[in-house]
Design a protein around this motif. Structure first.
Motif, PDB file in Angstrom:
ATOM      1  N   SER A  40      58.399  67.053 102.415  1.00 59.97           N
ATOM      2  CA  SER A  40      58.314  66.973 102.848  1.00 59.97           C
ATOM      3  C   SER A  40      58.854  68.324 103.800  1.00 59.97           C
ATOM      4  O   SER A  40      58.373  68.939 104.748  1.00 59.97           O
ATOM      5  CB  SER A  40      59.214  65.788 103.682  1.00 59.97           C
ATOM      6  N   SER A  41      59.577  69.246 102.516  1.00 58.20           N
ATOM      7  CA  SER A  41      60.273  70.018 102.960  1.00 58.20           C
ATOM      8  C   SER A  41      59.225  71.261 102.782  1.00 58.20           C
ATOM      9  O   SER A  41      59.607  73.150 102.939  1.00 58.20           O
ATOM     10  CB  SER A  41      61.666  70.427 102.289  1.00 58.20           C
ATOM     11  N   ASP A  42      58.672  71.457 101.354  1.00 60.37           N
ATOM     12  CA  ASP A  42      57.634  72.425 101.137  1.00 60.37           C
ATOM     13  C   ASP A  42      56.457  71.235 100.506  1.00 60.37           C
ATOM     14  O   ASP A  42      55.203  71.295 100.038  1.00 60.37           O
ATOM     15  CB  ASP A  42      58.199  73.017  99.721  1.00 60.37           C
ATOM     16  N   PRO A  43      55.411  70.980 101.917  1.00 58.86           N
ATOM     17  CA  PRO A  43      54.425  70.247 101.793  1.00 58.86           C
ATOM     18  C   PRO A  43      53.185  71.323 101.738  1.00 58.86           C
ATOM     19  O   PRO A  43      53.061  72.004 102.028  1.00 58.86           O
ATOM     20  CB  PRO A  43      54.366  69.524 103.567  1.00 58.86           C
ATOM     21  N   LEU A  44      52.117  70.511 100.618  1.00 58.62           N
ATOM     22  CA  LEU A  44      51.408  71.195 100.403  1.00 58.62           C
ATOM     23  C   LEU A  44      50.408  71.122 102.428  1.00 58.62           C
ATOM     24  O   LEU A  44      50.207  71.151 102.373  1.00 58.62           O
ATOM     25  CB  LEU A  44      50.310  70.095  99.858  1.00 58.62           C
ATOM     26  N   PRO A  45      49.308  72.119 102.101  1.00 55.67           N
ATOM     27  CA  PRO A  45      48.992  73.002 102.961  1.00 55.67           C
ATOM     28  C   PRO A  45      48.088  71.348 104.166  1.00 55.67           C
ATOM     29  O   PRO A  45      47.444  71.676 104.954  1.00 55.67           O
ATOM     30  CB  PRO A  45      47.269  74.085 102.249  1.00 55.67           C
ATOM     31  N   GLN A  46      47.203  70.515 102.536  1.00 58.01           N
ATOM     32  CA  GLN A  46      46.430  68.697 102.910  1.00 58.01           C
ATOM     33  C   GLN A  46      47.429  68.345 104.015  1.00 58.01           C
ATOM     34  O   GLN A  46      46.460  68.019 104.912  1.00 58.01           O
ATOM     35  CB  GLN A  46      46.142  68.965 101.866  1.00 58.01           C
TER      36      GLN A  46
END
Length: 268
Positions: A40-46
């Motif tokens: 959640s702190s570094d989500p994938l673009p998807q």
């Protein structure tokens, strides 16, 4: 991780949403999909929209498909279905180079997609906005794809073998956005009109200022010490050094301005 933990809408919300969102029920896909390497702190673009735009999302679908010759096939198909629903409800798709579509695309995609780089797997995005009139937005959608097609079709032997053994699919996430969170053409027009009005008001203020110059008036260049028709002599503050190296200089009246409005050009 299971993406479902981040979702804020359910499939039932889609059909009842007062927006262009029914297309989600006809495109297939799933509402829950496993991904790896996303937090959640570094989500994938998807899944970025679910983490950053959750209040704007009214529906979503995920796809994981076998490798084909066109990794963007799903996104393109969804755009077509979205356009059909838009037209059926009396709307039209905004031109991609227009302010409405461009501002939406820049916000929901923009820098969220990493640069292509030299890898044969990459992220890509497609978006569109449906409107009924300049003042009424009916909805928007974005499709974000992690494309592995080139890895399996154009990579070296090792890459192609690995992609087939690992069964790395091309993944696409599709989101429907609330219409009230997308800027309309009318809002851009109003903003432009306000800017024009501000510019006209500022110009009139400057013209009045120049017309009413008297000895002792402070300008953006210094204090007026002498006026001769269209020319004005200015005393330069000690902290400044004009191009002529003197403590005073002559300037045209019509290029002077209120203090702090514009830099001094020293009559040039």
């Amino acid at each position: 991780m299971i993406v479902t933990a981040l979702l804020v809408a359910s499939p039932g919300d889609v059909t009842s949403a007062p927006a262009i969102a029914n297309f989600l029920t006809s495109i297939g896909g799933d509402t829950a999909m496993k991904t790896s390497g996303s937090m959640s702190s570094d989500p994938l673009p998807q899944i970025y929209p679910l983490v950053r735009d959750e209040s704007e999302i009214i529906g979503y679908r995920f796809f994981a498909e076998k490798l084909t010759a066109n990794g963007s096939a799903t996104a393109e198909r969804v755009r077509g279905v979205f356009a059909l629903e838009c037209a059926a409800k009396g709307g039209r798709i905004e031109p991609e180079d227009g302010e409405v579509a461009r501002s939406f695309r820049d916000r929901v995609l923009g820098r969220r997609l990493p640069p292509r780089g030299s890898f044969k797997h990459f992220w890509s995005g497609v978006s569109a906005v449906c409107v009924r009139s300049p003042s009424e937005v009916m909805g928007g959608f974005v499709a974000i794809t992690f494309d592995n097609t080139e890895l399996a079709t154009k990579g070296d032997i090792g890459a192609r073998l690995f992609s087939r053994i690992s069964l790395m699919p091309t993944r696409t996430a599709v989101y429907a956005y609330r219409p009230d969170r997308i800027r309309s053409a009318a809002s851009f027009q109003a903003q432009q009109a306000a800017r024009r009005a501000d510019n006209v008001a500022e110009q009139r203020t400057q013209e009045a200022f120049r017309h009413d110059l008297v000895v002792g008036t402070e300008t953006n260049c210094g204090i007026v010490i002498q006026i001769r028709g269209p020319m004005v002599e200015i005393a330069v503050p000690p902290v400044r050094l004009p191009p002529n190296g003197q403590s005073t200089f002559w300037s045209k009246r019509d290029i002077l301005a209120l203090p702090g409005i514009a830099p001094c050009t020293y009559g040039l």
